[in-house]
Structure formats: structure tokens, C-alpha cells
Write a protein that holds these residues in place. Structure first.
Motif, PDB file in Angstrom:
ATOM      1  N   LEU A 155     -77.908-110.142 -64.741  1.00 20.75           N
ATOM      2  CA  LEU A 155     -77.200-111.069 -63.867  1.00 20.75           C
ATOM      3  C   LEU A 155     -76.201-110.348 -62.969  1.00 20.75           C
ATOM      4  O   LEU A 155     -76.102-110.642 -61.771  1.00 20.75           O
ATOM      5  N   TYR A 156     -75.476-109.398 -63.526  1.00 21.83           N
ATOM      6  CA  TYR A 156     -74.444-108.701 -62.760  1.00 21.83           C
ATOM      7  C   TYR A 156     -75.062-107.826 -61.669  1.00 21.83           C
ATOM      8  O   TYR A 156     -74.499-107.687 -60.586  1.00 21.83           O
ATOM      9  N   TYR A 157     -76.208-107.242 -61.965  1.00 20.52           N
ATOM     10  CA  TYR A 157     -76.874-106.425 -60.955  1.00 20.52           C
ATOM     11  C   TYR A 157     -77.339-107.275 -59.776  1.00 20.52           C
ATOM     12  O   TYR A 157     -77.222-106.853 -58.614  1.00 20.52           O
ATOM     13  N   TYR A 158     -77.853-108.473 -60.042  1.00 19.55           N
ATOM     14  CA  TYR A 158     -78.279-109.336 -58.945  1.00 19.55           C
ATOM     15  C   TYR A 158     -77.088-109.812 -58.121  1.00 19.55           C
ATOM     16  O   TYR A 158     -77.180-109.922 -56.886  1.00 19.55           O
ATOM     17  N   LEU A 159     -75.970-110.096 -58.785  1.00 18.80           N
ATOM     18  CA  LEU A 159     -74.767-110.478 -58.043  1.00 18.80           C
ATOM     19  C   LEU A 159     -74.320-109.344 -57.123  1.00 18.80           C
ATOM     20  O   LEU A 159     -73.992-109.556 -55.952  1.00 18.80           O
ATOM     21  N   TYR A 160     -74.338-108.115 -57.672  1.00 21.65           N
ATOM     22  CA  TYR A 160     -73.924-106.977 -56.849  1.00 21.65           C
ATOM     23  C   TYR A 160     -74.894-106.763 -55.691  1.00 21.65           C
ATOM     24  O   TYR A 160     -74.466-106.554 -54.546  1.00 21.65           O
ATOM     25  N   LEU A 161     -76.186-106.791 -55.972  1.00 19.01           N
ATOM     26  CA  LEU A 161     -77.167-106.514 -54.925  1.00 19.01           C
ATOM     27  C   LEU A 161     -77.076-107.532 -53.796  1.00 19.01           C
ATOM     28  O   LEU A 161     -77.247-107.186 -52.612  1.00 19.01           O
ATOM     29  N   PHE A 162     -76.786-108.789 -54.134  1.00 20.87           N
ATOM     30  CA  PHE A 162     -76.668-109.815 -53.096  1.00 20.87           C
ATOM     31  C   PHE A 162     -75.393-109.626 -52.285  1.00 20.87           C
ATOM     32  O   PHE A 162     -75.426-109.473 -51.055  1.00 20.87           O
ATOM     33  N   PHE A 163     -74.247-109.634 -52.958  1.00 18.09           N
ATOM     34  CA  PHE A 163     -72.973-109.565 -52.243  1.00 18.09           C
ATOM     35  C   PHE A 163     -72.709-108.162 -51.690  1.00 18.09           C
ATOM     36  O   PHE A 163     -72.081-108.016 -50.638  1.00 18.09           O
ATOM     37  N   GLY A 165     -75.070-106.184 -50.545  1.00 15.96           N
ATOM     38  CA  GLY A 165     -75.878-106.134 -49.326  1.00 15.96           C
ATOM     39  C   GLY A 165     -75.207-106.877 -48.181  1.00 15.96           C
ATOM     40  O   GLY A 165     -75.214-106.404 -47.030  1.00 15.96           O
ATOM     41  N   PHE A 166     -74.606-108.023 -48.485  1.00 15.63           N
ATOM     42  CA  PHE A 166     -73.896-108.768 -47.459  1.00 15.63           C
ATOM     43  C   PHE A 166     -72.721-107.946 -46.932  1.00 15.63           C
ATOM     44  O   PHE A 166     -72.443-107.937 -45.725  1.00 15.63           O
ATOM     45  N   HIS A 167     -72.029-107.246 -47.828  1.00 17.70           N
ATOM     46  CA  HIS A 167     -70.891-106.439 -47.384  1.00 17.70           C
ATOM     47  C   HIS A 167     -71.338-105.264 -46.524  1.00 17.70           C
ATOM     48  O   HIS A 167     -70.614-104.857 -45.601  1.00 17.70           O
ATOM     49  N   LEU A 168     -72.498-104.701 -46.798  1.00 22.88           N
ATOM     50  CA  LEU A 168     -73.011-103.630 -45.940  1.00 22.88           C
ATOM     51  C   LEU A 168     -73.221-104.131 -44.512  1.00 22.88           C
ATOM     52  O   LEU A 168     -72.905-103.424 -43.547  1.00 22.88           O
ATOM     53  N   GLY A 215     -68.764 -97.731 -45.523  1.00 23.65           N
ATOM     54  CA  GLY A 215     -70.093 -98.297 -45.312  1.00 23.65           C
ATOM     55  C   GLY A 215     -71.209 -97.355 -45.722  1.00 23.65           C
ATOM     56  O   GLY A 215     -72.141 -97.734 -46.440  1.00 23.65           O
ATOM     57  N   VAL A 216     -71.106 -96.090 -45.293  1.00 22.49           N
ATOM     58  CA  VAL A 216     -72.124 -95.094 -45.655  1.00 22.49           C
ATOM     59  C   VAL A 216     -72.105 -94.832 -47.159  1.00 22.49           C
ATOM     60  O   VAL A 216     -73.157 -94.706 -47.801  1.00 22.49           O
ATOM     61  N   GLY A 217     -70.897 -94.752 -47.729  1.00 21.73           N
ATOM     62  CA  GLY A 217     -70.789 -94.520 -49.165  1.00 21.73           C
ATOM     63  C   GLY A 217     -71.422 -95.640 -49.973  1.00 21.73           C
ATOM     64  O   GLY A 217     -72.169 -95.401 -50.933  1.00 21.73           O
ATOM     65  N   LEU A 218     -71.158 -96.877 -49.579  1.00 26.13           N
ATOM     66  CA  LEU A 218     -71.745 -98.008 -50.287  1.00 26.13           C
ATOM     67  C   LEU A 218     -73.265 -98.045 -50.131  1.00 26.13           C
ATOM     68  O   LEU A 218     -73.984 -98.385 -51.072  1.00 26.13           O
ATOM     69  N   ALA A 219     -73.766 -97.696 -48.946  1.00 23.95           N
ATOM     70  CA  ALA A 219     -75.219 -97.657 -48.747  1.00 23.95           C
ATOM     71  C   ALA A 219     -75.861 -96.612 -49.656  1.00 23.95           C
ATOM     72  O   ALA A 219     -76.936 -96.839 -50.224  1.00 23.95           O
ATOM     73  N   TYR A 221     -74.718 -95.440 -52.597  1.00 22.56           N
ATOM     74  CA  TYR A 221     -74.712 -95.854 -54.003  1.00 22.56           C
ATOM     75  C   TYR A 221     -75.520 -97.133 -54.218  1.00 22.56           C
ATOM     76  O   TYR A 221     -76.001 -97.380 -55.331  1.00 22.56           O
ATOM     77  N   TYR A 222     -75.690 -97.937 -53.179  1.00 28.05           N
ATOM     78  CA  TYR A 222     -76.537 -99.127 -53.282  1.00 28.05           C
ATOM     79  C   TYR A 222     -77.959 -98.726 -53.663  1.00 28.05           C
ATOM     80  O   TYR A 222     -78.603 -99.367 -54.502  1.00 28.05           O
ATOM     81  N   ARG A 223     -78.452 -97.662 -53.058  1.00 26.68           N
ATOM     82  CA  ARG A 223     -79.804 -97.174 -53.380  1.00 26.68           C
ATOM     83  C   ARG A 223     -79.884 -96.696 -54.823  1.00 26.68           C
ATOM     84  O   ARG A 223     -80.875 -96.963 -55.522  1.00 26.68           O
ATOM     85  N   GLN A 224     -78.871 -95.987 -55.295  1.00 24.37           N
ATOM     86  CA  GLN A 224     -78.858 -95.509 -56.683  1.00 24.37           C
ATOM     87  C   GLN A 224     -78.843 -96.683 -57.661  1.00 24.37           C
ATOM     88  O   GLN A 224     -79.550 -96.664 -58.678  1.00 24.37           O
ATOM     89  N   ILE A 225     -78.033 -97.686 -57.350  1.00 23.83           N
ATOM     90  CA  ILE A 225     -77.935 -98.843 -58.248  1.00 23.83           C
ATOM     91  C   ILE A 225     -79.243 -99.632 -58.233  1.00 23.83           C
ATOM     92  O   ILE A 225     -79.690-100.128 -59.277  1.00 23.83           O
ATOM     93  N   TRP A 226     -79.871 -99.738 -57.077  1.00 24.12           N
ATOM     94  CA  TRP A 226     -81.172-100.418 -56.998  1.00 24.12           C
ATOM     95  C   TRP A 226     -82.203 -99.695 -57.863  1.00 24.12           C
ATOM     96  O   TRP A 226     -82.977-100.344 -58.589  1.00 24.12           O
ATOM     97  N   ALA A 227     -82.216 -98.371 -57.801  1.00 26.28           N
ATOM     98  CA  ALA A 227     -83.167 -97.600 -58.612  1.00 26.28           C
ATOM     99  C   ALA A 227     -82.876 -97.776 -60.102  1.00 26.28           C
ATOM    100  O   ALA A 227     -83.798 -97.931 -60.914  1.00 26.28           O
TER     101      ALA A 227
END
Length: 255
Positions: A155-163, A165-168, A215-219, A221-227
Motif C-alpha cells: 500500500l505504501y509503495y503505491y501511495l508513493y508511486l502515485f504522489f 509521480g505527481f510531484h515530479l 527533481g532529478v534526484g527524485l526521478a 530514486y523513483y526508478r530504484q523504488i519502482w524496481a
């Protein structure tokens, strides 16, 4: 001496070889070093427990934010050691975001002072970003991924991936710097240089760099968290089951 004792009797047992070298007590340096290390670890843990107890006495269990503790936040205590570096970087990026929002607001003040026709709208929006985006970003994307790595729940991963992504998308919007949007990004900074209005240009440059860094930093780590999310086998069905089992209160609890 008693007259009944045999004067030729030896006090040594026959099992002992009188020609053997005397037995010396053996000392194992490795064992002693291990013992000293354990004692040092115990002392360190006692100090840490004393510090935590002192913090609990002062603020209760909650320790964040430091000036008005509302929640408990400790990467070292709650996040598995393998994930601590990543969560630490995400927390640092959130701090960069909070700082960038403040610098962005100062830049908008400079833009207004430079005589920009859109300065009033920029300043009003930038103040709103500081008040709204700062806490929401913590609650909607940083805290979920913190809980995600702590509890390893889908659940927490989906919350992060949604919000997250919106923040990116919001970061890209702020990097552009469209006038009257409350962003002292690229367009606003270029206009400040062209006037010229050096205070607005300099502070706007700092704000733009801040937006790019977070923005670049979050992008990245976003990929790492998605993996990691995919490798862990999280699914929507699992997230629904967790929500049904624990409810919304799980968001605010530990363990």
C-alpha cells in the motif's frame, strides 16, 4: 613430621612427568579483543538508550519536527540497514524541496520589487506553495515510502508511486518558471537577467537550481523504488488486502 609417614614418599603423583615444561596460563588475544569489543558495544547501546529515554522524557515518543514533535521519525531505528542510505537521500531531497520553496518565495518577492506586472500573483502563489506543498509532500510521498521500507507493505509503495509521480510533474512545472504561476524558474530568471534585476536574477537562479536538483534526484530514486517494488512482488490486490486488514490508521502507526 609424623613417625608413621614414609620419608621417601613423593608428594607428586606418578601421572605427572617431572621433565615436562611448566604449564603456563594461555591467553587468547582474539578472545580478549572480542570481549573488549562487546563491552564497548554495550556501553554504546547504553548511551543510545539513555539518549532516547531523555528524548522521550522531553517530548514523548514523537521526535519530529524537532521544534514541535508530532510523529516519530528515525531512519536509523526503523529502516532496515540495507535501505537506510536510500531513505536518507530521500529525506535529504525533501529538505532540499522545503528549502527551495522558501528560496522560490524570496525570489518572487524580488520579482515583485523589480516591477514585474505578474509579481503579485507570483508572490501569492509562492506563499501558498510554502504553506501547502511543504507538509503535503512530506505526508503524501516521503512518509509513505518511509513506511514502505519500514513495513515492506504494498500500500505504501503505491501511495508513493502515485504522489511521487505527481510531484515530479510539479517539479518540471516549477523548473520552467511560467510568469504568474509562483515559480521563479527558468523563464522568470531569464527575464530578470534581461531587465536587468540582479537580486531577482540571482535568487531566481538559486531557486531554479534547487528545483532541478530535487527533481532529478527524485526521478533517479523513483526508478530504484519502482524496481524494488516490482522485485518485492507487490500488487494492487495485496495493497487492497492490507488496507482492508489494517485500515487507514496503519498509516500513522509503526511496526
Amino acid at each position: 613430621m609424623s613417625y608413621n609417614e614414609n620419608p621417601f614418599a613423593s608428594s607428586n603423583t606418578l601421572d605427572t612427568n617431572p621433565f615436562d615444561d611448566p604449564v603456563k596460563p594461555s591467553t587468547n588475544d582474539a578472545q580478549l579483543e572480542d570481549l573488549r569489543q562487546r563491552e564497548a558495544d554495550l556501553e554504546r547501546r547504553e548511551r543510545e538508550l539513555a539518549q532516547k529515554s531523555d528524548n522521550i522524557r522531553k517530548h514523548g515518543r514523537n521526535n519530529w519536527p524537532p521544534f514541535f514533535p508530532l510523529i516519530f521519525h528515525s531512519i536509523q531505528d526503523e529502516i532496515p540497514s540495507a535501505s537506510q542510505p536510500l531513505v536518507t537521500r530521500l529525506y535529504q531531497l525533501w529538505l532540499v524541496l522545503a528549502g527551495t520553496l522558501i528560496v522560490n518565495m524570496v525570489a518572487c518577492i524580488c520579482i515583485l520589487a523589480s516591477g514585474s506586472s505578474n509579481g503579485g500573483g507570483d508572490l501569492g502563489s509562492s506563499i501558498g506553495y510554502v504553506i501547502i506543498i511543504t507538509p503535503l509532500s512530506f505526508l503524501l510521498w516521503y512518509r509513505p515510502i518511509y513506511n514502505g521500507y519500514m513495513k515492506e507493505q504494498a500500500l505504501y509503495y503505491y501511495l508513493y508511486l502515485f504522489f511521487g509521480g505527481f510531484h515530479l510533474l510539479f517539479s518540471v512545472y516549477m523548473i520552467i518558471g511560467i510568469p504568474s504561476t509562483g515559480s521563479a524558474g527558468l523563464i522568470q530568471t531569464i527575464q530578470a537577467f534581461s531587465k536587468p534585476s540582479l537580486p531577482a536574477a540571482i535568487v531566481g537562479t538559486v531557486a531554479t537550481v534547487g528545483w532541478v536538483v530535487q527533481g532529478v534526484g527524485l526521478a533517479y530514486y523513483y526508478r530504484q523504488i519502482w524496481a524494488h517494488h516490482n522485485a518485492a512482488g507487490h500488487s494492487v490486490e495485496k495493497a487492497k488486502a492490507e488496507l482492508a486488514s489494517h485500515g487507514a490508521k496503519a498509516y500513522f502507526t509503526r511496526g
